[in-house]
Design a protein around this motif. Structure first.
Motif, PDB file in Angstrom:
ATOM      1  N   HIS A  32       0.948  -1.119   0.066  1.00 23.16           N
ATOM      2  CA  HIS A  32      -0.014   0.049   0.073  1.00 23.16           C
ATOM      3  C   HIS A  32       0.960   1.326   0.140  1.00 23.16           C
ATOM      4  N   ASP A  89       2.022   1.932  -3.305  1.00 22.81           N
ATOM      5  CA  ASP A  89       0.919   2.590  -4.014  1.00 22.81           C
ATOM      6  C   ASP A  89       0.884   4.275  -3.885  1.00 22.81           C
ATOM      7  N   HIS A 101      -2.271 -10.732  -1.809  1.00 24.32           N
ATOM      8  CA  HIS A 101      -3.802 -10.936  -1.749  1.00 24.32           C
ATOM      9  C   HIS A 101      -4.155 -12.183  -2.463  1.00 24.32           C
ATOM     10  N   GLU A 120     -15.311   1.269  -8.389  1.00 19.76           N
ATOM     11  CA  GLU A 120     -13.915   1.566  -7.650  1.00 19.76           C
ATOM     12  C   GLU A 120     -12.955   1.808  -8.429  1.00 19.76           C
ATOM     13  N   GLN A 135     -10.709   5.027  -8.619  1.00 16.92           N
ATOM     14  CA  GLN A 135      -9.199   5.111  -8.438  1.00 16.92           C
ATOM     15  C   GLN A 135      -8.356   5.594  -9.626  1.00 16.92           C
ATOM     16  N   LEU A 169     -14.952   4.157  -2.067  1.00 19.96           N
ATOM     17  CA  LEU A 169     -13.504   3.653  -2.126  1.00 19.96           C
ATOM     18  C   LEU A 169     -13.197   2.660  -0.697  1.00 19.96           C
ATOM     19  N   GLU A 170     -13.834   3.393   0.588  1.00 20.18           N
ATOM     20  CA  GLU A 170     -13.394   2.541   1.676  1.00 20.18           C
ATOM     21  C   GLU A 170     -14.040   1.204   1.873  1.00 20.18           C
ATOM     22  N   SER A 182     -15.348  -0.676  -0.815  1.00 18.64           N
ATOM     23  CA  SER A 182     -14.774  -1.477  -1.562  1.00 18.64           C
ATOM     24  C   SER A 182     -13.572  -2.246  -1.347  1.00 18.64           C
ATOM     25  N   ARG A 183     -12.658  -1.289  -0.675  1.00 18.72           N
ATOM     26  CA  ARG A 183     -11.321  -1.724  -0.266  1.00 18.72           C
ATOM     27  C   ARG A 183     -11.580  -2.852   0.627  1.00 18.72           C
ATOM     28  N   ARG A 198     -12.841  -5.917  -0.960  1.00 15.99           N
ATOM     29  CA  ARG A 198     -11.576  -6.564  -1.567  1.00 15.99           C
ATOM     30  C   ARG A 198     -10.521  -7.511  -0.721  1.00 15.99           C
ATOM     31  N   GLU A 199     -10.365  -6.470   0.551  1.00 18.40           N
ATOM     32  CA  GLU A 199      -9.652  -7.180   1.316  1.00 18.40           C
ATOM     33  C   GLU A 199      -9.934  -8.252   2.540  1.00 18.40           C
TER      34      GLU A 199
END
Lengths: 472, 576
Positions: A392, A395, B419, B462, B466, B485-486, B488-489, B492-493
């Motif tokens: 991160h 990035d 990931h 997202e 981005q 954004l938050e 979807s992060r 994702r994670e």
């Protein structure tokens, strides 16, 4: 005498590159070693690589200068390439095809083994599970090496791969429990080193020689050296002589062997050369289609055998042409080896040593060697979380390059600082070796850059135990 | 009948005097009797691919024709076994030869001494056809091995008797003179016949969120898993072998790492099948041909595996066939083709590569089995592919993609950030989603397809945001978008990422998958609603619910579902 005559042939019909074509060589067997005799009495070595009724194809392991269709005789030896083996090998130095280079007489063999070897039965393999502490934090914490693994160093021209290897050789030890290293465990001393140089320069070779001397591993080392100006084809056999020796040391004598192969790129060049000479259909970038199988026959000779004390761990160096990881040499290597350590030009320029770019690095066997009783209970979590944060952070660094630091949020700025400091203080360690605990504690220092709640890859009980405990 | 060797080049040998042989016949080559297969005939000269190392072979040695194609043995005893690419039992090889695989040893795949208790399910006098089940053998605690009449055979059963038999002893007689044994043999390159192929309407449940939710595969379907090295192909294959819901698992390690196979060998016998609690090995057959074992046997290993898969399918089981990796098989084909000096197609692969791939993938399917009953079985193929340089434009990936019903594309960037499974949701697809939706709606929840659409839309949104952030920085996007954004992060994670090394998270049942996602998507709606009501964004993002959602995957299914339901209710309350 009769027999000798029938096994000597004067029917050489052609020479192309490193290949010699011999007609009516009916008694030869595939893979057999031959002696090639010139009219001046000089003898060179060759190997049968193809047989048909018309002719046999022999790859000449030395120079072809001076060979001709007349006056050259080929004598069959009735044996494949073999390596003479005995405990006296330790401390010795050989050429790329196993001839003594150190001025000492040939060893008196206890055993003789075919250098091609046989595939290890997967059922007989023992699961590699003993952690090797290399003293390098990015390897120990994030890409742990275990005994029996093959883990190449992907390097680029001008990057310090040999210094990284030298550092590993200096510090490498197996810890079953704190304080007990491999020497006491097996009574066999530290790692036995088998070193195979293929097409490296004299300068590099003498670097290793000096390093081994200085760190006192020379007496536990066997070296096979094929320099850049030695015959190219010889290189095809060098790793096989080395690995046959390693197998003997590991599985007959019960030693823990670290095999260093450098440079695999030069080996692959030689493979391409012989394939082109044979007019084979070229694959990607001219390398033969069977390069994967050929490399596998080298790399797969690492591992452990059930019920035997020894092990073979391989650390090959692969120089990536133009730093390109998708080039067939590193690419096929990566598909066979159990991970890779990747050196970065960017970090090297920043003066960071070892310049290991952790993101593309991987150790597939890491999970087998870590955890409670082996390293520490928090090892996996620390590694995962550091990876997530660093990825991160990188990035954000890219983002900051476009929008500037001012355009970042408070939390993003923390990640940016994290990435910076992580490279400077965790990745970079100079020539110092770090103990495992030291490395993990250092990891926690960096995890504390973020509030507890953000450590989503660490179990709450581990956060409880480590987050606050060694706060500095 | 036998001929003599006139040419030796790597794993291919040419022999003369082979007029009587047939293409794909099995032969024994040389003094040591190396196993080979006839792959080309020209006059009396046969080109043979040899399944063992040819070092030491000489011109003039003898080649003996076995006068039949390469077969596998099919009988009780397959489950739990470990074979090489030509079905030689590796454990027996190890006891007979030691730790290294020597050459020229021919061993039967299955034990001739072991007795099996057979119980007939039909009476003497019944008429039987190919596929009729005549009785059962309890092969492992869970798997009942149904003894079927081999395809192409029919007649009247004169006798059939319960008892303990070895696989070669007759369990009964057909039409008075034809013995019926537990053992049957089948040529590996010929697909076993079925009555009818059925549509793909039942899912192959993997217990992995990203697959089941976003890219589900049908039972009897095919999917490829391409990815550069280090992207986790092998871990995906092994995870499915452990947790996927299938009766039988056939795992083919084709040209891969020895140490990895050792991991499978040591781990599987200790692991428990999540549905039955029995050791995983009891439903598994391993075919192992590591990268340093002979290349021709690597080519065959896929066929050896798929034939055994079809055999269990014919008994009415759901079989999952894992191939790791199909690229090594294709490369073996290329290597042999090059030795034959065939005109190369793209990247040196033979021009028949696509046809060969299609022939293999089409051996999958959900079917009505041969025989007169309504027995149904399936073979699902999950095939890992190792594209050179991670570049999917290469022939094996492309050739496979045209045939298979799904693509689970692995991405090295995701893998680098750890990931896993590193599934690239932008590139992956499944052609089965629509045909499977009715099943999910009936078995899990009626809004399952809707949830998937929402998730896909969110990930797409997202992606677009981005791009904006990359250009103008996070400060320039509105609070509403920042929340997207938050969340979807978070998804994702904490949803798409799944930890195979965690006891709880490794396998995620469908109901948990559903409720987890429902709660996480609800959180997005909740934040948007609260934002509209004037709550500051910082407060919403620091909500304890967020960390609760983040840790949800580590909660056991039942309590996780309960927790999700409570949270959803609470969010709905607060929104009102």
């Amino acid at each position: 005498m009769d027999d000798l005559i029938t096994r000597e042939y004067k029917t050489v019909s052609g020479i192309a590159g490193p290949l010699l074509f011999v007609e009516r060589l009916m008694k030869a067997s595939l893979g057999e070693l031959v002696e090639i005799m010139l009219d001046n009495g000089e003898a060179r070595r060759g190997q049968v690589i193809e047989l048909s009724e018309q002719h046999a194809v022999i790859q000449v392991l030395e120079e072809t200068t001076g060979l001709g269709v007349t006056g050259t005789r080929v004598r069959l030896t009735e044996s494949a390439a073999t390596m003479d083996l005995s405990p006296d090998l330790l401390g010795r130095r050989f050429s790329g095809i196993g001839a003594p280079l150190d001025g000492l007489p040939p060893i008196i063999p206890d055993a003789r083994m075919d250098i091609i070897g046989q595939p290890m039965n997967p059922v007989s393999r023992d699961k590699p599970s003993q952690f090797i502490q290399t003293g390098i934090s990015t390897i120990d914490a994030l890409n742990t090496l275990v005994r029996g693994q093959k883990l190449p160093i992907f390097s680029g021209a001008g990057l310090p791969a040999k210094e990284v290897i030298a550092q590993i050789v200096r510090h490498a030890k197996v810890r079953q429990e704190p304080g007990v290293d491999i020497g006491q465990e097996t009574g066999a001393g530290p790692f036995t080193i088998v070193f195979a140089a293929m097409g490296i320069t004299f300068r590099e070779a003498s670097f290793f020689l000096g390093e081994f001397d200085r760190s006192g591993v020379m007496e536990h080392a066997v070296m096979f050296v094929n320099l850049a100006n030695d015959p190219t084809i010889e290189r095809l056999l060098t790793p096989r002589y080395a690995l046959t020796t390693a197998e003997y040391l590991a599985f007959t004598l019960g030693r823990h062997v670290l095999v260093i192969l450098t440079d695999m790129a030069a080996y692959c060049e030689a493979l391409r050369q012989i394939a082109t000479a044979r007019e084979e259909i070229p694959g990607r970038r001219g390398y033969p289609g069977y390069m994967y199988s050929d490399l596998a026959s080298i790399y797969e000779r690492a591992g452990r055998i059930k019920g035997k004390p020894g092990s073979i761990t391989q650390l090959p160096i692969v120089t990536m042409p133009d730093d390109d990881m998708t080039h067939p040499i590193p690419d096929l290597t990566g598909y066979i080896t159990e991970g890779q350590i990747v050196l970065s030009r960017e970090l090297h320029r920043k003066g960071i040593f070892p310049p290991i770019d952790v993101l593309p690095c991987l150790s597939r066997l890491m999970n087998l060697g870590i955890g409670p009783g082996k390293t520490r209970e928090d090892h996996r979590s620390v590694a995962d979380q550091l990876y997530a944060f660093y990825a991160h952070g990188r990035d954000i660094r890219r983002l900051a390059a476009i929008v500037g630091e001012d355009g970042l949020s408070e939390s993003d700025r923390r990640f940016l600082k994290f990435a910076q400091d992580f490279e400077q203080d965790f990745v970079s360690q100079g020539s110092q070796g770090r103990e495992m605990e030291e490395t993990l504690d250092l990891g926690w220092r960096f995890l504390r850059y973020q509030p507890k709640e953000r450590l989503t890859r660490v179990k709450p009980e581990l956060i409880e135990r480590y987050y606050g405990s060694t706060r500095d | 009948m036998s001929g003599t060797i006139v040419k030796i080049s790597g794993p291919t040998v040419v022999a003369r005097g082979m007029e009587q042989t047939r293409i794909f016949n099995r032969v024994a080559v040389g003094r040591t009797g190396l196993l080979g297969e006839v792959i080309r005939l020209r006059g009396g000269e046969a080109t043979i691919q040899v399944y063992e190392d040819t070092t030491g072979l000489m011109l003039g040695e003898e080649v003996t024709d076995a006068a039949e194609p390469l077969h596998v043995e099919l009988a009780p005893g397959l489950l739990g076994a470990i074979f090489d690419g030509v079905q030689r039992p590796l454990d027996l090889l190890a006891t007979q030869q030691g730790n290294w695989i020597a050459r020229g040893l021919v061993l039967p795949a299955l034990s001739r001494a072991r007795g099996w208790a057979f119980t007939p399910t039909v009476r003497p006098g019944s008429a039987v056809v190919g596929g009729t089940c005549v009785g059962v053998v309890q092969e492992t605690q869970k798997v009942e091995h149904r003894i079927l009449i081999p395809p192409g055979i029919s007649g009247t059963l004169c006798t059939i008797q319960a008892g303990t038999y070895t696989i070669e002893e007759p369990i009964g007689w057909l039409d008075g003179d034809r013995p019926l044994t537990l053992l049957q043999r089948w040529p590996v390159r010929t697909p076993r016949p079925v009555t009818e192929r059925l549509p793909p309407i039942v899912p192959f449940i993997t217990c992995q969120r990203v697959f089941d939710m976003l890219f589900p595969i049908a039972s009897g379907g095919t999917v490829i898993v391409p990815g550069g090295f280090g992207t986790g192909k092998t871990v995906v294959e092994q995870t499915l072998a452990k947790y996927a819901q299938a009766d039988i698992i056939i795992y083919v390690g084709c040209g891969e790492r020895g140490n990895e196979m050792t991991e499978v060998l040591t781990e599987f016998p200790q692991l428990k099948d999540p549905t039955t609690g029995l050791p995983l090995m009891e439903r598994t057959i391993l075919v192992i041909n590591t990268s340093n074992m002979p290349v021709a046997a690597r080519e065959t290993s896929i066929y050896t595996g798929i034939t055994m898969a079809e055999y269990y399918r014919d008994m009415g089981y759901a079989v999952a066939f894992m191939a790791d990796s199909t690229s090594r098989w294709a490369e073996a084909t290329r290597e042999i083709s090059a030795r034959l000096e065939e005109m190369p197609g793209e990247e040196g692969y033979p021009t028949y590569l696509a046809a060969k791939l299609a022939g293999f993938y089409e051996r999958s399917g959900r079917v009505r089995c041969l025989g007169e009953t309504d027995r149904q079985g399936s073979v699902t193929i999950v095939s890992a592919i190792s594209p050179p340089g991670g570049d999917f434009s290469e022939p094996v990936t492309q050739g496979s993609m045209q045939i298979t019903g799904g693509l689970w594309a692995l991405d090295s960037d995701l893998a680098h950030r750890r990931h896993f499974p590193a599934i690239d949701w932008k590139r992956s697809f499944s052609l089965y989603t629509h045909s499977l939706d009715p099943w999910f709606q009936a078995q899990v929840a009626s809004d399952w397809p809707q949830l998937r659409t929402e998730l896909a839309a969110l990930l797409q949104k997202e992606e677009e945001l981005q791009e904006i952030v990359q250009l103008v920085g996070i400060d320039a996007v509105q609070d509403r978008e920042r929340i997207v954004l938050e969340v979807s992060r978070l998804i994702r994670e904490e949803y798409l990422r799944q930890n195979v090394y965690s006891d709880v998270d490794a396998a995620c049942p469908l109901a948990k998958q559903y409720w987890m996602l429902k709660a996480q998507l609800m959180f997005l709606e909740y934040c948007h609603g609260m934002l509209k009501q004037g709550h500051p964004i910082e407060q919403l993002l620091a909500s304890p619910m967020r960390s609760e959602l983040e840790r949800m995957k580590e909660t056991p299914p039942d309590s996780c579902i309960q927790q999700a339901q409570v949270m959803i209710e609470k969010m709905q309350q607060e929104l009102k």
